[in-house]
Design a protein around this motif. Structure first.
Motif, PDB file in Angstrom:
ATOM      1  N   GLN A 148       0.841  -1.194   0.000  1.00  0.00           N
ATOM      2  CA  GLN A 148       0.000   0.000   0.000  1.00  0.00           C
ATOM      3  C   GLN A 148       0.879   1.248   0.000  1.00  0.00           C
ATOM      4  O   GLN A 148       1.833   1.344   0.782  1.00  0.00           O
ATOM      5  CB  GLN A 148      -0.919   0.029   1.223  1.00  0.00           C
ATOM      6  CG  GLN A 148      -1.925   1.174   1.177  1.00  0.00           C
ATOM      7  CD  GLN A 148      -2.597   1.418   2.513  1.00  0.00           C
ATOM      8  OE1 GLN A 148      -2.106   0.974   3.549  1.00  0.00           O
ATOM      9  NE2 GLN A 148      -3.708   2.136   2.505  1.00  0.00           N
ATOM     10  N   PRO A 149       0.621   2.203  -0.883  1.00  0.00           N
ATOM     11  CA  PRO A 149       1.439   3.424  -0.940  1.00  0.00           C
ATOM     12  C   PRO A 149       1.524   4.116   0.417  1.00  0.00           C
ATOM     13  O   PRO A 149       0.552   4.145   1.177  1.00  0.00           O
ATOM     14  CB  PRO A 149       0.708   4.292  -1.967  1.00  0.00           C
ATOM     15  CG  PRO A 149      -0.044   3.322  -2.814  1.00  0.00           C
ATOM     16  CD  PRO A 149      -0.444   2.201  -1.902  1.00  0.00           C
ATOM     17  N   ALA A 150       2.679   4.685   0.714  1.00  0.00           N
ATOM     18  CA  ALA A 150       2.900   5.352   1.995  1.00  0.00           C
ATOM     19  C   ALA A 150       2.026   6.598   2.115  1.00  0.00           C
ATOM     20  O   ALA A 150       1.673   7.239   1.130  1.00  0.00           O
ATOM     21  CB  ALA A 150       4.379   5.723   2.129  1.00  0.00           C
ATOM     22  N   GLY A 151       1.714   6.937   3.359  1.00  0.00           N
ATOM     23  CA  GLY A 151       0.980   8.169   3.625  1.00  0.00           C
ATOM     24  C   GLY A 151      -0.508   8.092   3.385  1.00  0.00           C
ATOM     25  O   GLY A 151      -1.185   9.124   3.397  1.00  0.00           O
ATOM     26  N   ARG A 152      -1.043   6.905   3.186  1.00  0.00           N
ATOM     27  CA  ARG A 152      -2.473   6.753   2.930  1.00  0.00           C
ATOM     28  C   ARG A 152      -3.146   6.131   4.152  1.00  0.00           C
ATOM     29  O   ARG A 152      -2.555   5.308   4.853  1.00  0.00           O
ATOM     30  CB  ARG A 152      -2.716   5.887   1.694  1.00  0.00           C
ATOM     31  CG  ARG A 152      -2.155   6.472   0.410  1.00  0.00           C
ATOM     32  CD  ARG A 152      -2.397   5.554  -0.765  1.00  0.00           C
ATOM     33  NE  ARG A 152      -3.802   5.481  -1.130  1.00  0.00           N
ATOM     34  CZ  ARG A 152      -4.362   6.161  -2.127  1.00  0.00           C
ATOM     35  NH1 ARG A 152      -3.632   6.986  -2.850  1.00  0.00           N
ATOM     36  NH2 ARG A 152      -5.635   6.048  -2.402  1.00  0.00           N
ATOM     37  N   LEU A 153      -4.380   6.539   4.395  1.00  0.00           N
ATOM     38  CA  LEU A 153      -5.158   6.008   5.498  1.00  0.00           C
ATOM     39  C   LEU A 153      -5.815   4.703   5.049  1.00  0.00           C
ATOM     40  O   LEU A 153      -6.627   4.700   4.117  1.00  0.00           O
ATOM     41  CB  LEU A 153      -6.221   7.023   5.935  1.00  0.00           C
ATOM     42  CG  LEU A 153      -7.140   6.618   7.092  1.00  0.00           C
ATOM     43  CD1 LEU A 153      -6.346   6.387   8.362  1.00  0.00           C
ATOM     44  CD2 LEU A 153      -8.201   7.695   7.316  1.00  0.00           C
ATOM     45  N   LEU A 154      -5.456   3.601   5.705  1.00  0.00           N
ATOM     46  CA  LEU A 154      -5.935   2.291   5.286  1.00  0.00           C
ATOM     47  C   LEU A 154      -7.465   2.229   5.284  1.00  0.00           C
ATOM     48  O   LEU A 154      -8.073   1.725   4.338  1.00  0.00           O
ATOM     49  CB  LEU A 154      -5.360   1.204   6.199  1.00  0.00           C
ATOM     50  CG  LEU A 154      -5.841  -0.230   5.926  1.00  0.00           C
ATOM     51  CD1 LEU A 154      -5.430  -0.686   4.534  1.00  0.00           C
ATOM     52  CD2 LEU A 154      -5.297  -1.186   6.995  1.00  0.00           C
TER      53      LEU A 154
END
Length: 396
Positions: free
Chosen positions: A15-21
């Motif tokens: 999952q790309p960094a800095g994203r809210l799961l």
């Protein structure tokens, strides 16, 4: 089972960094549901929850698009921290370009069709000259840009005033603005299908040949029309407010409880007000704004509780694949669906042929139509998974 677990772990690890799961999972769930309900084997055989309400009232399907609009607002607020080095003018220019791209992508989906089975079909007359100006992506484009401007120049209190004010202006115009038909008969305060101020406005400005409901009487109108864009912006602004709550310094458990309580309150108020101000997706009434935001907040609270409090995350991995590339998924699914409806096979289309020859005999009418949609979704997942594994993120 072990292979599935490994598969899900690999997805979450990428999952790309800095994203809210939780937001990616919720967005993936919304876009997956949107594609599922948009691609039945036959529009004649659809289970009731997978249909839109015919007019007043709501179904689960009616909650899908507003959930996506609300998440647009959340994304605007959450992304502001990444734009601190940019001036407001730079952010506006980038936002305007993004909105234009979204609008043009929506227009492309409208125009991407040709009736190969009809030798008399005229693309110029039946598509280009009667193009539908508004639609799902077009609404997202307009709502996104208007919300971005409000967020950039307004604090929290002003944002709340804007979202309330837009609904008040909408209600005042719908209830008190007089309008008349071609015969000169005057109307005011109606909320009927094809006879309300929003429909009249679409008919007059967009034109009867450039909207979705062209045969509605006395006024042709669009469910993503002009006036209903105002409360749709309110939905997006409510998404901004939800994101501000998530960005606050309060403990996560408190945020989840507040999301759940706010969700219950909004749904309760909307249902209580429904006899006076109907819940209606096509009109995007303020009660629909409350109802859809309430259920979205409740669902977000559940996902946050599962992923961040209980740490149950693997279940959401397939939804992340859809969520990080939601616009691309919507576009590719739209193109694929149109290809299935265009290609001629034995006197019908490829999509109809597959339903009648494969899914209907195996599963029956309604189950066959649903199985077709699920199969469409499964194939789409494999394609989106291949792109996800390669790290391809489509940015508008």
């Amino acid at each position: 089972m072990f292979g599935v677990r490994q598969h899900c772990q690999a997805i979450l690890a990428q999952q790309p960094a800095g994203r809210l799961l939780a937001l990616d999972i919720l967005r993936g769930l919304a876009i997956m549901a949107m594609v599922l309900v948009n691609n039945p084997g036959s529009w004649q055989y659809i289970y009731a929850p997978l249909r839109h309400a015919e007019w007043h009232g709501w179904t689960v399907t009616d909650l899908i698009f507003p959930a996506f609009i609300i998440m647009v607002g959340m994304s605007i607020q959450l992304s502001l921290r990444q734009k601190v080095a940019q001036t407001k003018l730079e952010v506006i220019k980038a936002g305007a370009l993004r909105a234009l791209k979204l609008y043009l992508l929506g227009l492309f989906l409208v125009l991407f069709y040709y009736n190969f089975r009809d030798p008399a079909y005229s693309y110029l007359q039946q598509k280009l000259l009667t193009v539908r100006w508004f639609g799902v992506l077009q609404r997202i484009a307009l709502v996104y840009f208007c919300t971005l401007l409000i967020v950039l120049y307004c604090g929290t209190r002003a944002r709340v005033l804007w979202l309330v004010g837009l609904c008040v202006v909408y209600l005042a115009l719908m209830q008190y603005m007089p309008y008349q038909d071609a015969q000169g008969q005057q109307f005011v305060g109606l909320w009927q299908f094809g006879n309300n101020f929003a429909a009249w406005l679409d008919h007059q400005i967009l034109g009867a040949q450039h909207v979705f409901f062209r045969s509605a009487t006395p006024f042709a109108f669009d469910p993503e029309g002009l006036l209903s864009t105002l409360p749709a912006i309110s939905s997006c602004l409510l998404g901004v407010v939800l994101a501000q709550l998530l960005q606050s310094d309060q403990p996560l458990a408190f945020k989840i409880r507040l999301l759940a309580l706010a969700g219950v309150a909004m749904v309760w108020i909307a249902e209580l007000a429904h006899p006076l101000l109907p819940i209606n997706k096509m009109l995007w009434t303020p009660t629909f704004v409350l109802l859809s935001t309430g259920y979205t907040a409740l669902l977000l609270a559940v996902i946050l509780w599962l992923t961040e409090i209980k740490r149950y995350r693997l279940w959401g991995a397939p939804l992340v694949v859809f969520g990080v590339n939601a616009i691309l998924f919507f576009m590719l699914a739209g193109v694929a669906a149109r290809i299935l409806s265009m290609l001629p096979v034995a006197g019908t289309t490829l999509g109809n042929s597959l339903f009648r020859e494969v899914f209907q005999p195996l599963f029956g009418n309604y189950n066959g139509s649903l199985a077709f949609a699920l199969c469409f979704l499964a194939i789409a997942y494999l394609g989106m998974l291949a792109l996800y594994r390669r790290g391809f993120i489509f940015k508008v």
